[in-house]
Scaffold this motif. Structure first.
Motif, mmCIF file in Angstrom:
data_model
loop_
_atom_site.group_PDB
_atom_site.id
_atom_site.type_symbol
_atom_site.label_atom_id
_atom_site.label_comp_id
_atom_site.label_asym_id
_atom_site.label_seq_id
_atom_site.Cartn_x
_atom_site.Cartn_y
_atom_site.Cartn_z
ATOM 1 N N GLY A 207 6.907 6.074 -13.229
ATOM 2 C CA GLY A 207 5.853 6.055 -12.203
ATOM 3 C C GLY A 207 5.341 4.660 -11.986
ATOM 4 N N GLY A 208 4.064 4.553 -11.643
ATOM 5 C CA GLY A 208 3.475 3.255 -11.382
ATOM 6 C C GLY A 208 3.596 2.813 -9.939
ATOM 7 N N ALA A 209 4.500 3.472 -9.220
ATOM 8 C CA ALA A 209 4.657 3.286 -7.774
ATOM 9 C C ALA A 209 4.848 4.676 -7.201
ATOM 10 C CB ALA A 209 5.869 2.416 -7.466
ATOM 11 N N GLY A 210 4.006 5.049 -6.246
ATOM 12 C CA GLY A 210 4.119 6.380 -5.655
ATOM 13 C C GLY A 210 3.460 7.464 -6.488
ATOM 14 N N VAL B 93 11.836 6.832 -7.700
ATOM 15 C CA VAL B 93 10.490 7.263 -8.090
ATOM 16 C C VAL B 93 9.647 7.511 -6.840
ATOM 17 C CG1 VAL B 93 8.409 6.609 -9.366
ATOM 18 C CG2 VAL B 93 10.658 5.990 -10.273
ATOM 19 N N LEU B 94 9.778 6.618 -5.854
ATOM 20 C CA LEU B 94 9.024 6.779 -4.608
ATOM 21 C C LEU B 94 9.467 8.017 -3.839
ATOM 22 C CD1 LEU B 94 9.106 3.055 -3.408
ATOM 23 C CD2 LEU B 94 7.085 4.275 -4.223
ATOM 24 N N LEU B 95 10.776 8.279 -3.829
ATOM 25 C CA LEU B 95 11.323 9.411 -3.068
ATOM 26 C C LEU B 95 11.150 10.743 -3.798
ATOM 27 C CD1 LEU B 95 14.764 7.963 -1.844
ATOM 28 C CD2 LEU B 95 12.682 8.248 -0.481
ATOM 29 N N GLY B 96 11.042 10.670 -5.131
ATOM 30 C CA GLY B 96 11.027 11.905 -5.908
ATOM 31 C C GLY B 96 12.382 12.585 -5.944
ATOM 32 N N LYS B 97 13.450 11.831 -5.683
ATOM 33 C CA LYS B 97 14.821 12.352 -5.829
ATOM 34 C C LYS B 97 15.770 11.205 -6.167
ATOM 35 C CE LYS B 97 15.068 12.730 -0.779
ATOM 36 N NZ LYS B 97 15.267 13.662 0.322
ATOM 37 N N PRO C 28 0.808 -1.230 0.000
ATOM 38 C CA PRO C 28 0.000 0.000 0.000
ATOM 39 C C PRO C 28 0.840 1.278 0.000
ATOM 40 C CG PRO C 28 -0.178 -1.161 2.106
ATOM 41 C CD PRO C 28 0.505 -2.097 1.162
ATOM 42 N N ASP C 29 2.041 1.221 0.580
ATOM 43 C CA ASP C 29 2.904 2.413 0.602
ATOM 44 C C ASP C 29 3.400 2.792 -0.791
ATOM 45 O OD1 ASP C 29 2.543 2.380 3.304
ATOM 46 O OD2 ASP C 29 4.565 1.679 3.799
ATOM 47 N N PHE C 30 3.338 1.849 -1.727
ATOM 48 C CA PHE C 30 3.852 2.090 -3.076
ATOM 49 C C PHE C 30 2.739 2.498 -4.038
ATOM 50 C CE2 PHE C 30 7.732 -1.048 -2.895
ATOM 51 C CZ PHE C 30 8.181 -0.396 -1.759
ATOM 52 N N SER C 31 1.490 2.430 -3.611
ATOM 53 C CA SER C 31 0.382 2.611 -4.535
ATOM 54 C C SER C 31 0.194 4.074 -4.927
ATOM 55 C CB SER C 31 -0.915 2.106 -3.898
ATOM 56 O OG SER C 31 -1.999 2.299 -4.778
ATOM 57 N N PRO C 32 -0.025 4.344 -6.214
ATOM 58 C CA PRO C 32 -0.472 5.695 -6.592
ATOM 59 C C PRO C 32 -1.869 5.937 -6.006
ATOM 60 C CG PRO C 32 0.195 4.410 -8.531
ATOM 61 C CD PRO C 32 0.089 3.445 -7.381
ATOM 62 N N ASP C 33 -2.272 7.204 -5.969
ATOM 63 C CA ASP C 33 -3.614 7.528 -5.472
ATOM 64 C C ASP C 33 -4.678 6.923 -6.389
ATOM 65 O OD1 ASP C 33 -2.489 9.052 -3.456
ATOM 66 O OD2 ASP C 33 -2.564 10.914 -4.618
#
Length: 332
Positions: A95-98, A273-277, A56-61
């Motif tokens: 994307g696809g995660a986060g 991708v998850l961190l955005g950095k 669930p922590d990896f899911s896009p909205d």
């Protein structure tokens, strides 16, 4: 150009039938992003784990557009982008995660999560590479060093990450022992460069270490499967050797690492991708991987092709595991 596109979304976690074909706004790229017209994506375990709700922590909205891999043609660039221009053929992991993923007619993503696609591969086939090739590269380059004549054991050698791992280890000059549970899977491992294959379902660790490792074990064990394979990896590696893995969620006994002074390298390839950095590592590594493809060092093995409409069937086959290499999703 119209302002809407077709996307395949999920409104909740569930079985493969949870995907819905829907119409959404075409996203505009931010200053540091590009937008591409999607040619293809592919299936990775992370995609169906997110769909099931395992991560669930990896899911896009919600409504969530899943899938991490993409290949396509640049159709718009953000104000700060200099690396690409409209019409460029690219592949990436935006994307696809986060954040929203690639199962749509268009996808935007940070410019550094893309690279120019390999020139010697049909563009749609490049979509099979990002997640698995980046994972294999980070396992063998970031987390260890493979020297000429090193003895490398590759688990799951006919799988997505494994079949790239075999080819990379071979390119580095290693002697590669590959495991597979069926004749078909072992045949593929041999075809792509493994020196020796092992049926791990009928051979215990001690036996294949004795038969195929010259000292007390393999220099490096490459484990893209994780879970209890990790304990087997600790048995198969030599003292002072290295185990590299994608292990994520099981609880493991690490006492063998202490007893044999082992190194353990763990890769989560979608972390930037998850961190955005730290995205630049993705683009740089993908450029290297494209060069290796064009040099003939790496070739993705595509078992089956599905259309985006057939994403549920692709997920079902992915979860069953009854395939080799990769499953491709083509946007028709």
């Amino acid at each position: 150009m119209t302002s809407e596109m077709t996307a395949y979304t999920i409104e909740e976690y569930g079985n493969p039938d949870v995907f819905t074909e829907t119409t959404v706004e075409i996203p505009d790229p931010e200053p540091d992003e590009i937008r591409i017209e999607t040619v293809a994506s592919s299936v990775n375990p992370v995609d169906y784990k997110i769909r099931r709700g395992d991560l669930p922590d990896f899911s896009p909205d919600f409504p969530a557009i899943l899938h991490c891999d993409v290949a396509g043609i640049v159709d718009s660039v953000g104000a700060n982008v200099e690396r690409f221009e409209e019409g460029d053929e690219v592949y990436g992991m935006p994307g696809g995660a986060g954040q929203q993923g690639t199962l749509a007619d268009y996808v935007t993503g940070h410019v550094d999560t893309f690279a120019h696609a390999p020139e010697t591969l049909p563009l749609e086939e490049a979509a099979s590479l990002p997640v698995v090739a980046l994972t294999a590269w980070e396992m063998l380059v970031d987390k260890t060093t493979v020297d000429i004549d090193d003895e490398v054991l590759v688990y799951g050698a006919s799988g997505g990450v494994g079949h790239i791992g075999v080819q990379l280890a071979r390119w580095f000059g290693a002697n590669v022992t590959a495991t597979g549970s069926s004749e078909e899977k072992r045949a593929l491992a041999t075809e792509i460069g493994a020196d020796v294959t092992v049926d791990y379902t009928t051979t215990d660790v001690e036996a294949y270490v004795n038969d195929h490792a010259s000292e007390d074990g393999f220099d490096i064990v490459f484990d893209p499967i994780g879970d209890d394979h990790l304990q087997t990896a600790f048995q198969a590696v030599r003292p002072f050797g290295t185990v590299v893995t994608t292990e994520s969620s099981s609880t493991q006994d690490l006492s063998a690492m202490h007893a044999n002074s082992l190194e353990l390298g763990v890769v989560l390839v979608i972390l930037p991708v998850l961190l955005g950095k730290h995205q630049s590592r993705i683009g740089e590594e993908l450029e290297t991987i494209a060069a290796l493809v064009d040099d003939g060092a790496i070739e993705p093995h595509i078992d089956e092709r599905f259309t985006f409409e057939e994403v549920a069937a692709a997920h079902r086959l992915g979860e069953m595991g009854d395939f080799t290499g990769k499953l491709l999703l083509v946007n028709e």
